[in-house]
Scaffold this motif. Sequence first.
Motif, PDB file in Angstrom:
ATOM      1  N   MET A  38       0.815  -1.207   0.000  1.00 50.08           N
ATOM      2  CA  MET A  38       0.000   0.000   0.000  1.00 50.08           C
ATOM      3  C   MET A  38       0.853   1.264   0.000  1.00 50.08           C
ATOM      4  SD  MET A  38      -2.797  -1.539   2.622  1.00 50.08           S
ATOM      5  CE  MET A  38      -3.436   0.014   3.206  1.00 50.08           C
ATOM      6  N   THR A  39       1.897   1.296   0.811  1.00 48.52           N
ATOM      7  CA  THR A  39       2.728   2.507   0.827  1.00 48.52           C
ATOM      8  C   THR A  39       3.468   2.676  -0.497  1.00 48.52           C
ATOM      9  OG1 THR A  39       4.388   1.203   1.994  1.00 48.52           O
ATOM     10  CG2 THR A  39       3.088   2.715   3.328  1.00 48.52           C
ATOM     11  N   THR A  40       3.970   1.557  -1.045  1.00 48.37           N
ATOM     12  CA  THR A  40       4.692   1.648  -2.317  1.00 48.37           C
ATOM     13  C   THR A  40       3.783   2.183  -3.419  1.00 48.37           C
ATOM     14  OG1 THR A  40       5.827  -0.365  -1.609  1.00 48.37           O
ATOM     15  CG2 THR A  40       6.243   0.389  -3.835  1.00 48.37           C
ATOM     16  N   MET A  41       2.574   1.664  -3.467  1.00 42.62           N
ATOM     17  CA  MET A  41       1.651   2.090  -4.516  1.00 42.62           C
ATOM     18  C   MET A  41       1.226   3.541  -4.327  1.00 42.62           C
ATOM     19  SD  MET A  41       1.453  -0.051  -6.867  1.00 42.62           S
ATOM     20  CE  MET A  41       0.284   0.946  -7.792  1.00 42.62           C
ATOM     21  N   GLN A  42       1.050   3.955  -3.062  1.00 42.96           N
ATOM     22  CA  GLN A  42       0.684   5.352  -2.821  1.00 42.96           C
ATOM     23  C   GLN A  42       1.791   6.266  -3.340  1.00 42.96           C
ATOM     24  OE1 GLN A  42      -2.384   6.645  -1.259  1.00 42.96           O
ATOM     25  NE2 GLN A  42      -1.489   8.273  -2.498  1.00 42.96           N
ATOM     26  N   LYS A  43       3.026   5.853  -3.082  1.00 39.75           N
ATOM     27  CA  LYS A  43       4.166   6.655  -3.543  1.00 39.75           C
ATOM     28  C   LYS A  43       4.147   6.753  -5.069  1.00 39.75           C
ATOM     29  CE  LYS A  43       7.859   5.739  -0.885  1.00 39.75           C
ATOM     30  NZ  LYS A  43       9.016   4.847  -0.662  1.00 39.75           N
ATOM     31  N   ALA A  44       3.904   5.621  -5.713  1.00 36.93           N
ATOM     32  CA  ALA A  44       3.875   5.608  -7.178  1.00 36.93           C
ATOM     33  C   ALA A  44       2.746   6.502  -7.693  1.00 36.93           C
ATOM     34  CB  ALA A  44       3.703   4.180  -7.674  1.00 36.93           C
ATOM     35  N   ALA A  45       1.597   6.433  -7.035  1.00 40.31           N
ATOM     36  CA  ALA A  45       0.461   7.258  -7.460  1.00 40.31           C
ATOM     37  C   ALA A  45       0.786   8.739  -7.274  1.00 40.31           C
ATOM     38  CB  ALA A  45      -0.786   6.881  -6.666  1.00 40.31           C
ATOM     39  N   ASP A  46       1.449   9.062  -6.167  1.00 39.08           N
ATOM     40  CA  ASP A  46       1.824  10.453  -5.921  1.00 39.08           C
ATOM     41  C   ASP A  46       2.795  10.954  -6.992  1.00 39.08           C
ATOM     42  OD1 ASP A  46       0.254  10.352  -3.701  1.00 39.08           O
ATOM     43  OD2 ASP A  46       1.898  10.120  -2.262  1.00 39.08           O
TER      44      ASP A  46
END
Lengths: 300, 295, 529
Positions: free
Chosen positions: C506-514
């Motif tokens: 979840m954190t990795t994907m949030q970073k990618a989305a950001d």
Amino acid sequence: MATITSPRKAAQPQTERSLATRNVIGKTLILIILGAWAVIVIFPMLWSIMTSFKTDQEIFFSPWALPKTPVWSNFSRAWTTARLGEYLLNTLLVIAPSLFLTLLLSAMASYVLARFEFRGRMLITYIFLIGMIFPLFLALVPLYFVMRTLHLLDTFPGLILVYVAFSLPFTIFFLTNFFRTLPKELGEAATIDGAGQYGIFFRIYLPLAKPGLITMGIFNFLGQWNQYILPNTLMITNDDQHTHYVLSQGLYYLQAKQFYQSDWSGLFAAVTIVMVPTLIVYIIFNDRIQRGMTAGAVKG
Amino acid sequence: MNRGKNGLIVSFLALPLGLYSVFVLFPYCAAMLFAFTRWSGLSSVIRFNGLNNFIKLYNDEKFWHALSHNAIALVILPPITLGLALFFAFLFTQGTRFARFFRIAFFFPQVLSVVIVAVVWSFIYHPTVGLLNASIQAIGIKGLTSFPWLGDSRTVFGAVLGVVIWQSVGFYMVLFVAGMGSIPADYYEAARIDGASPWVMFWSVTVPLLWDTIRTAIIFIAIAAMDLFGIVLVMTNGTGGPSRAADVVPTYLFSTAFSDGNFGYASAMGLVLLVLVLVLSIVSLRFTARESFEY
Amino acid sequence: MSTEDEKGVSRRKFLKFAAITGGAAVLVACGSSPTTTTSATSSAATGATSGAATTAADTATMAATMAATTADTATMAATMAATTAATATAASTSASGSMPQVAAEAMNPLGLQAGTVDGVFFAGGFGDDYIKYAAKLMQQLHPDTTVKTQSIQKVQEQLQPRFVAGSPPDVIDDSGAGLIAITDLVRDGQLMDLTPLLQAAALDTPGKKFQDTLFPGSQDSATFDGKPYGINISYTISGIWYSKPAFDKAGYTYPKTWDEMLKLCEQIKKEGKQSPWTYQGKYPYYIYGIVWNMLVYQAGGNDVLMKLDNLDPSAWSDPAVKRATEDLYQLWDKGYILPGTAGLTHTESQTEWLKGHAVFIPCGNWLENEMKTLTPPDFNMTVSNVPGYADGKGDANAVNASGGETYIVPAKGKNPKGGMEYIRVLLSKDSSKYFAENVRAIMPVVGGTEGAKLSEGMKSAVQLVTDSKGVSVLMNFPNWYSTLQKELETHTGELMTGKLKPADFMTTMQKAADTVAKDPDIKKFKRTK
């Protein structure tokens, strides 16, 4: 490393017998190594040919088993679906002249690059090197525009010229080194006999370069036979007849199709059909290289 | 000797250089210019972008990640592949039995279509019905049952390199065999009269006389190691493997250009790759430039 | 027309659709069933004309053309009726046979003029016979138009130069592994807004606009910022597949909730005969696009998926995302996935499943056709929805269905009206039926499978659509942002092999989305429903 023997030691009579046994062991060892590698390389070839006679279910359910009954219809299906017959002729029409031109032009350029010192020689070598490195697909759009400007899109002469141009760097690179290894004295002797520069090239060096030319002929044949990126962009026929398509495009069509609609058996059959000519070409010309090299071979 | 030399140089170079310039060099140079632009590759709208692409590239972890795989290949491929190829080529000059058969067979992987290569190796590496896992089990090593060679980030790149070596040995072998063909027999005769063993002859006659060909092969394989596009694409089905563990610069570049619609950025990568490989080639050409034998 | 109305209509449509497909097997036995006949009623004609006139982008020219050609169309309709008999034999390659009869106002609502339509089509799993069939149909409809069809494999490689040169074709099937990302074309302003087409009269559904003959939701993935830039000509239904007879024989019942699914997996694992799950290991899309997105939806409803699509800075830490990710992870964590799955291609994993090595596999309804040569007899593959949560916010019957095989009309083509007209003809009932029978896939056309024979798997898929009552689940960000899609692909693969824990995922994907949200070079899209 165990086989290393200094020349002097080898010449000593008392070691002759042990040398003989060693020879036998060495030869057996060599055969084992060669045999092992042969299995690794032959097996996939046999497997792919065998697989083209199987049904899809047999291919995936028991990939290593022999076909229960050979399915010949794979071949006829592949032949018609991928329109291999039509495209085979097109491919030959393109490859024959393009191979001839590739070898001739490369030999000319390589000969000059190998034998003469002149300003810009290294620069030209490096410029040719660029063609071997830069990713082709980034340059497709500009190439398309060049072809369009010259009215060469979707024409055989156009594709031939492009094939030749793209085959030059690799071929020149190899042949330059090849010409460099040929003895200089022959040319010098011929000059004394009054032969012109062109005569020296065509009558003396070109025949001598045969093994190199044949090798490059094989590689370029394979490369151009299987090339699909270039025809895929440059040989788009704007009607349904597809008259200018080449073999690799037909194969590509099957491949794209089976990705969604498994027809692996058909694909394998098509690949086998397309592969066989390359195999024949290699086997024929391999012997030519062989004949060229027997002079240098040593019976040990 | 040099009578009519200049005329020959010009006339022999004009046609090849002309063709090459029009169909290769010009499009390539145009493509290199895109490296300084923002261009989707789909319209005539091309915005000049200065060095932005290169700055972005410098900070792009994925690019460095991909490049590191090319670097690994550059270290691993040449010694193994060329070593094997040279070894086989040498053996064929030793009057080995079945030499003709072996020479033909060893070239087979070159003839195989890349589709077949992908499918056959996919089956060899297959977790459950794969030959590799079966042989490992046959030797008695347990614990690797159903190991997915192409589905594990630790093994996928090694598995791909294995295929590359398998495929390219035959190619270099043929190059060497052709090169050996031009070595005059008298040299071997002379060495034999001196009582040299085959192995000594190999090092003192074959290798030096073949040096130009070996250099060519080194350049070829270095370029190949910096490429690996086709094989990675088919072995990882275009994904670059699990965790992108087999991604190389050309595959990353390809997906940037085509699936991200960013040809400008991809061209910047292409240009960087080109410069790297050119430098590498020039260095290795200089490095290996030892006096080649004059006959 | 309000949203509420549309829903009402769509619900009815789906009921009708279900009824039609139910009786399909019976109908097809009759062979050449008569195609729908339409009569030209003046009210429908004016309705269609005004509809086209008010909404068309190039309204002025079109309205003028319409007015000028009204008289012509009437005569053309007459001609058509006369030639129907003659063309019946020509078109008899299809099971349906004759040319559909077309109402006068549906003859040429787009104002097509004599000329050529240059079509370039991706020919993959669907082949290209259906493309040629529609071309033939169009030529019968407009005898003064020539339709050129060209089949290609790599759309981008082959069409990129034509786009750059400003001479693209008139209509393109932009699909397959080498497709051109529509987002890029939209960003560059290279595509026609297809509103005029949607507003035009449908070819052989009397009194309906083209858009009203399409399944609701089927065009969402081709709609960008509310504008239709493509038409999805196929409709795929995704879910979890299993062999019905084998499943029943083992005494299993299909789980209603994810908890039950995990319990069943435990039972299957204990029995030790097969693994509970496998998936297309090398393509983690099948996990995030079929299972994970459904779990997110079931837990948190459409709002959460919308947040993900809109690159909301807190989207990936939403409790629903957390729940779905953790629950999905259970499959790996508890050892329910067939060992080695990560190394398998789609064909290979589906083969393992067909061999009975695993009970469940996620896939779309193309599975049947894709594996038809490998499927053992009596396997009877069946699809069900991903089970959700008793306390979830999503509609338990919502279906994971979407349009695919997108057709586009380039803005700079010579004859964009011809391109649109081709799509209108392609998505007629007549052509849909040909598609259903010959390609064994569904076009998103109401009544499009009328009289066509459907397989067992297809029937179960259609049943899911019927039960959904028009509620389908949509997750758009992977289509909108290719870089984000690749990240999701990679990290889903890592999640499913235990390389990444749910929280890290979840954190990795949030970073990618950001990162995507911040990148000014990437064109952003939003959705509000």
